[in-house]
Scaffold this motif. Structure first.
Motif, mmCIF file in Angstrom:
data_model
loop_
_atom_site.group_PDB
_atom_site.id
_atom_site.type_symbol
_atom_site.label_atom_id
_atom_site.label_comp_id
_atom_site.label_asym_id
_atom_site.label_seq_id
_atom_site.Cartn_x
_atom_site.Cartn_y
_atom_site.Cartn_z
ATOM 1 N N VAL A 308 0.392 -1.090 -0.222
ATOM 2 C CA VAL A 308 -0.236 -0.002 0.323
ATOM 3 C C VAL A 308 1.129 1.310 -0.069
ATOM 4 C CG1 VAL A 308 -1.840 1.236 1.240
ATOM 5 C CG2 VAL A 308 -1.858 -1.477 1.038
ATOM 6 N N LYS A 309 0.487 1.846 -1.185
ATOM 7 C CA LYS A 309 0.823 3.310 -0.804
ATOM 8 C C LYS A 309 0.782 4.421 -0.690
ATOM 9 C CE LYS A 309 4.998 5.000 -3.821
ATOM 10 N NZ LYS A 309 5.616 4.416 -5.554
ATOM 11 N N ILE A 310 1.211 5.525 -0.226
ATOM 12 C CA ILE A 310 0.803 6.381 -0.118
ATOM 13 C C ILE A 310 1.285 7.776 -1.194
ATOM 14 C CG2 ILE A 310 -0.836 8.604 1.180
ATOM 15 C CD1 ILE A 310 -0.492 6.744 3.243
ATOM 16 N N ALA A 311 0.698 8.786 -2.306
ATOM 17 C CA ALA A 311 1.770 9.517 -2.623
ATOM 18 C C ALA A 311 1.775 10.768 -2.197
ATOM 19 C CB ALA A 311 0.485 10.281 -3.885
ATOM 20 N N LYS A 312 3.659 10.679 -1.798
ATOM 21 C CA LYS A 312 3.805 11.600 -0.885
ATOM 22 C C LYS A 312 3.444 13.119 -1.435
ATOM 23 C CE LYS A 312 7.961 8.678 -0.143
ATOM 24 N NZ LYS A 312 7.279 7.984 -1.486
ATOM 25 N N ASN A 313 3.169 13.292 -2.466
ATOM 26 C CA ASN A 313 3.483 15.438 -3.504
ATOM 27 C C ASN A 313 2.118 14.648 -4.060
ATOM 28 O OD1 ASN A 313 4.654 14.039 -5.503
ATOM 29 N ND2 ASN A 313 6.916 14.297 -4.060
ATOM 30 N N ASP A 314 1.982 16.798 -4.970
ATOM 31 C CA ASP A 314 1.590 16.477 -5.975
ATOM 32 C C ASP A 314 1.634 15.896 -7.142
ATOM 33 O OD1 ASP A 314 -1.113 17.489 -4.884
ATOM 34 O OD2 ASP A 314 -0.598 19.238 -5.159
ATOM 35 N N GLN A 315 2.954 15.652 -7.171
ATOM 36 C CA GLN A 315 3.001 15.256 -8.379
ATOM 37 C C GLN A 315 3.450 13.544 -8.777
ATOM 38 O OE1 GLN A 315 8.357 15.739 -9.132
ATOM 39 N NE2 GLN A 315 7.730 14.523 -10.894
ATOM 40 N N GLU A 316 3.609 12.842 -7.660
ATOM 41 C CA GLU A 316 3.463 11.437 -7.405
ATOM 42 C C GLU A 316 1.852 11.111 -7.489
ATOM 43 O OE1 GLU A 316 4.521 9.410 -3.570
ATOM 44 O OE2 GLU A 316 7.036 9.890 -4.601
#
Length: 462
Positions: A308-316
């Motif tokens: 499970v991966k949460i996007a760190k920023n708007d780019q991701e």
């Protein structure tokens, strides 16, 4: 055949510069985005510049009983804008003004040729959002979206187009101009004709103005990708998220075929060996988003996600959603023909529908990639084929029939967002029965007795 008299009347109304008759021009209006659909040439294409133009054109069509087909960007996927009886294509692209953004009443008034993304680009300046978000948001028009009642990625939390249409200006089949609805939050006067015309696919009249509801743009958002080694686990995780009283803004699924194809297309860092991924976004107030993201992460892990991966920023985040929006164009590169369907079931039945699609693919020896709006039960089984292969296309048609039979048997519907058009007309009685289809036909005949408004779509003349 379109007579010279009709052509001259059209020219008198809107000018020869807004009337197309050359074969090369007409050809571009002979089809839409629907795969494996026969092209049908219109006899003339007209581009009105006002509601008054539309009304006069419809009066001409009514007087001479000439078919008339309203058209936006042509991105629909059910053959809804194909001029199957010739006649007049009415291109609405020049009616493209945002007439008003009313911050006090949280509404916007637009013409039908406005691109959906252009509307959102304008209202976001005021801290507002128009939630309906079809995959073709950067090209689809508001008029086409309302006529098809399009759905999209945010349907789970925010609903579909019909939930945001407050008022319409319509040109009826006799050329009269009427308005229904308006800016009032409460409006229950008479029959709900705003709802009737939303999703009518231009078969009852032509939309020339739209009042939409806006909402405050969410303060924060977080996007999450969950990786699964089993499609069934992914399907079960969808139900588990909702069962835990979390309603994400978006909850999408992509199977292995889709993942591999999309990753080779956009290089977004998707896990190539995953059997399925879920893409989830929660939005709202910052504190709520933080709490819901943690809950979603926990539920996904409990339901068997291997990562499970949460996007760190708007780019991701943007890269994840670029990958999802690229599913159809990526898959379209694998085979000459891409048959994208729109099977919709109660979300608790998503695991059953996913199993059925795999079974159908094996039975008919077809490659079917599946992605879609899993959180609201709207899957897009996409058959990768070649329309020139007649034997394979026979198997494709059989598979499509089985997909819809299964969806209805599971308590679902023929269409979650693509409409009926030409493509699904023959299946209507599976869902509504003969009496239901007869009722639809009665509405058509009451409002368009001569069958000139986008004929051959949804229901045909007896």
């Amino acid at each position: 055949m379109l007579t010279r008299e009709v052509l001259q009347e059209l020219i008198q109304v809107i000018g020869i510069e807004n009337v197309l008759t050359e074969k090369e021009d007409l050809l571009t209006y002979a089809y839409d985005a629907t795969a494996a659909m026969k092209h049908c040439m219109p006899e003339v294409v007209v581009t009105p510049l006002s509601t008054e133009h539309v009304a006069e054109i419809v009066k001409i069509a009514a007087r001479h009983k000439v078919p008339i087909y309203p058209r936006g960007a042509g991105t629909n996927l059910s053959g809804g804008t194909i001029p199957i009886e010739g006649g007049i294509v009415l291109s609405m692209l020049n009616l493209n003004k945002i007439l008003e953004v009313d911050q006090d009443n949280l509404t916007a008034t637009v013409q039908p040729g406005v691109i959906i993304q252009a509307l959102n680009d304008e209202v976001v300046k005021h801290g507002l959002l128009y939630p309906p978000d079809p995959g073709t948001i950067t090209t689809a028009t508001m008029g086409g979206s309302v006529s098809e009642c399009s759905g999209g990625l945010r349907g789970l939390k925010y609903g579909v187009t019909k939930h945001y249409i407050m008022g319409l200006q319509i040109v009826l089949a006799n050329g009269e101009v009427i308005r229904w609805g308006g800016k009032t939050v409460k409006n229950v006067t008479g029959y709900d004709l705003v709802a009737l015309y939303t999703g009518a696919e231009g078969t009852l009249g032509i939309i020339t103005e739209i009042i939409v509801k806006l909402i405050p743009a969410p303060e924060a958002r977080k996007s999450i990708m969950a990786v699964f080694d089993d499609v069934d686990k992914a399907g079960n995780a969808i139900a588990a998220i909702i069962r835990n009283k979390i309603i994400p803004a978006t909850l999408e699924i992509m199977d292995n075929v889709t993942i591999q194809t999309v990753e080779n297309f956009v290089h977004a860092g998707l896990p190539m060996n995953a059997e399925a991924i879920l893409l989830c976004e929660v939005d709202g107030y910052k504190e709520v988003v933080e709490r819901e993201a943690v809950l979603v992460e926990r539920v996904l892990s409990e339901e068997g996600a291997v990562e499970v991966k949460i996007a760190k920023n708007d780019q991701e985040r943007d890269l994840l959603w670029l990958a999802r929006r690229s599913a159809l164009p990526a898959l379209a590169q694998k085979r000459p023909t891409t048959v994208l369907e729109d099977a919709t079931v109660p979300r608790s039945k998503i695991p059953d529908m996913l199993k059925a699609i795999r079974r159908i693919a094996t039975k008919h020896n077809l490659q079917i990639a599946t992605f879609g709006h899993a959180g609201d039960g709207n899957l897009h089984p996409t058959i990768l084929t070649d329309v020139r292969d007649e034997e394979e296309m026979k198997r494709v048609h059989l598979a499509v029939e089985e997909i819809f039979e299964t969806a209805i048997a599971l308590g679902g519907t023929l269409s979650g967002e693509h409409g009926i058009g030409i493509a699904k007309m023959k299946f209507l009685d599976w869902e509504f029965g003969e009496a239901g289809v007869a009722a639809l036909r009665s509405i058509k005949e009451a409002l368009d007795p001569n069958y000139i408004m986008n004929p051959g779509k949804i229901v045909r003349r007896d």
